[in-house]
Write an enzyme that holds these catalytic residues in place. Structure first.
Site, mmCIF file in Angstrom:
data_model
loop_
_atom_site.group_PDB
_atom_site.id
_atom_site.type_symbol
_atom_site.label_atom_id
_atom_site.label_comp_id
_atom_site.label_asym_id
_atom_site.label_seq_id
_atom_site.Cartn_x
_atom_site.Cartn_y
_atom_site.Cartn_z
ATOM 1 N N SER A 1 -3.186 -7.653 3.037
ATOM 2 C CA SER A 1 -3.449 -7.457 4.460
ATOM 3 C C SER A 1 -3.810 -8.769 5.138
ATOM 4 O O SER A 1 -3.413 -9.027 6.267
ATOM 5 C CB SER A 1 -4.555 -6.431 4.660
ATOM 6 O OG SER A 1 -4.119 -5.160 4.237
ATOM 7 N N LYS B 1 -16.419 -7.325 5.172
ATOM 8 C CA LYS B 1 -15.526 -8.354 5.677
ATOM 9 C C LYS B 1 -15.189 -8.040 7.119
ATOM 10 O O LYS B 1 -15.358 -6.911 7.578
ATOM 11 C CB LYS B 1 -14.261 -8.469 4.824
ATOM 12 C CG LYS B 1 -13.462 -7.196 4.668
ATOM 13 C CD LYS B 1 -12.298 -7.450 3.737
ATOM 14 C CE LYS B 1 -11.623 -6.158 3.334
ATOM 15 N NZ LYS B 1 -10.505 -6.385 2.447
ATOM 16 N N HIS C 1 0.836 -1.207 0.000
ATOM 17 C CA HIS C 1 0.000 0.000 0.000
ATOM 18 C C HIS C 1 0.871 1.258 0.000
ATOM 19 O O HIS C 1 0.601 2.219 -0.727
ATOM 20 C CB HIS C 1 -0.874 0.070 1.261
ATOM 21 C CG HIS C 1 -1.879 -1.020 1.406
ATOM 22 N ND1 HIS C 1 -2.017 -1.731 2.574
ATOM 23 C CD2 HIS C 1 -2.815 -1.498 0.556
ATOM 24 C CE1 HIS C 1 -3.000 -2.597 2.440
ATOM 25 N NE2 HIS C 1 -3.497 -2.487 1.220
ATOM 26 N N ARG D 1 -1.626 -6.374 -7.961
ATOM 27 C CA ARG D 1 -0.507 -7.240 -7.569
ATOM 28 C C ARG D 1 -0.338 -8.389 -8.548
ATOM 29 O O ARG D 1 0.733 -8.646 -9.052
ATOM 30 C CB ARG D 1 -0.757 -7.834 -6.178
ATOM 31 C CG ARG D 1 -0.715 -6.853 -5.066
ATOM 32 C CD ARG D 1 -1.133 -7.537 -3.808
ATOM 33 N NE ARG D 1 -2.466 -8.101 -4.032
ATOM 34 C CZ ARG D 1 -3.348 -8.374 -3.107
ATOM 35 N NH1 ARG D 1 -3.051 -8.195 -1.857
ATOM 36 N NH2 ARG D 1 -4.525 -8.846 -3.403
#
Length: 174
Positions: free
Chosen positions: A128, A41, A17, A90
């Site tokens: 994360s 979530k 990030h 990514r």
């Protein structure tokens, strides 16, 4: 002045990030790193804790501002005068998700552009949820997150103790 909006849950913020934000801050006049308050979530940190961790990561960056937000991202962009949404990619599977989100945001806010940054090679594995899982098992995350985030993770998992479901099942797209 071109202002960009980098939204995410940042639970927790990691070097992937940070890399995307710093690169975007070199291109845009101002970058708003926007911490979303209620994603669909489970979260390890509260919105206030995540905002504090993100602010600490960018305390030396003059053109990066950190805020919390709720609701539609395009609405938050408009309220903050942002013309661009910044996203990070990514791996190939991120592209499909981000492509659909960009099209939805384009439909909701045709005046707001979406710009995707491809992560640096050393950060392609970072998410994360990966950081949370490694930290929950006592692994060393010091190469993945700033020291203040590693400490916050250690403290949180110490508070939660053993035997609890401490790593929420989440998507790797955060």
């Amino acid at each position: 002045m071109v202002r960009a909006f980098f939204p995410g849950t940042f639970d927790p913020i990691h070097y992937g990030h940070i890399n995307i934000a710093r690169r975007a801050s070199r291109i845009f006049d101002e970058l708003i790193v926007a911490v979303y308050d209620r994603p669909l979530k489970s979260l390890l940190f509260s919105p206030e804790e995540r905002i504090a961790l993100v602010r600490a990561a960018f305390k030396e960056e003059e053109n990066i501002r950190v805020i919390g937000y709720r609701g539609l991202t395009v609405d938050a962009c408009r309220m903050n005068g942002a013309q661009v949404i910044v996203r990070g990619l990514r791996v190939f599977s991120d592209f499909e998700y981000e492509f659909r989100m960009a099209l939805a945001n384009q439909r909701l806010g045709p005046d707001i552009e979406v710009v995707a940054f491809i992560t640096d090679e050393q950060n392609t594995f970072l998410s994360s949820s990966t950081v949370r899982e490694i930290a929950s098992l006592g692994g060393d995350v010091s190469s993945m997150v700033p020291p203040h985030v590693a400490l916050a993770l250690h403290r949180r998992f110490f508070e939660l103790g053993e035997g609890q479901q401490i790593v929420p099942q989440t998507s790797l797209r955060d």
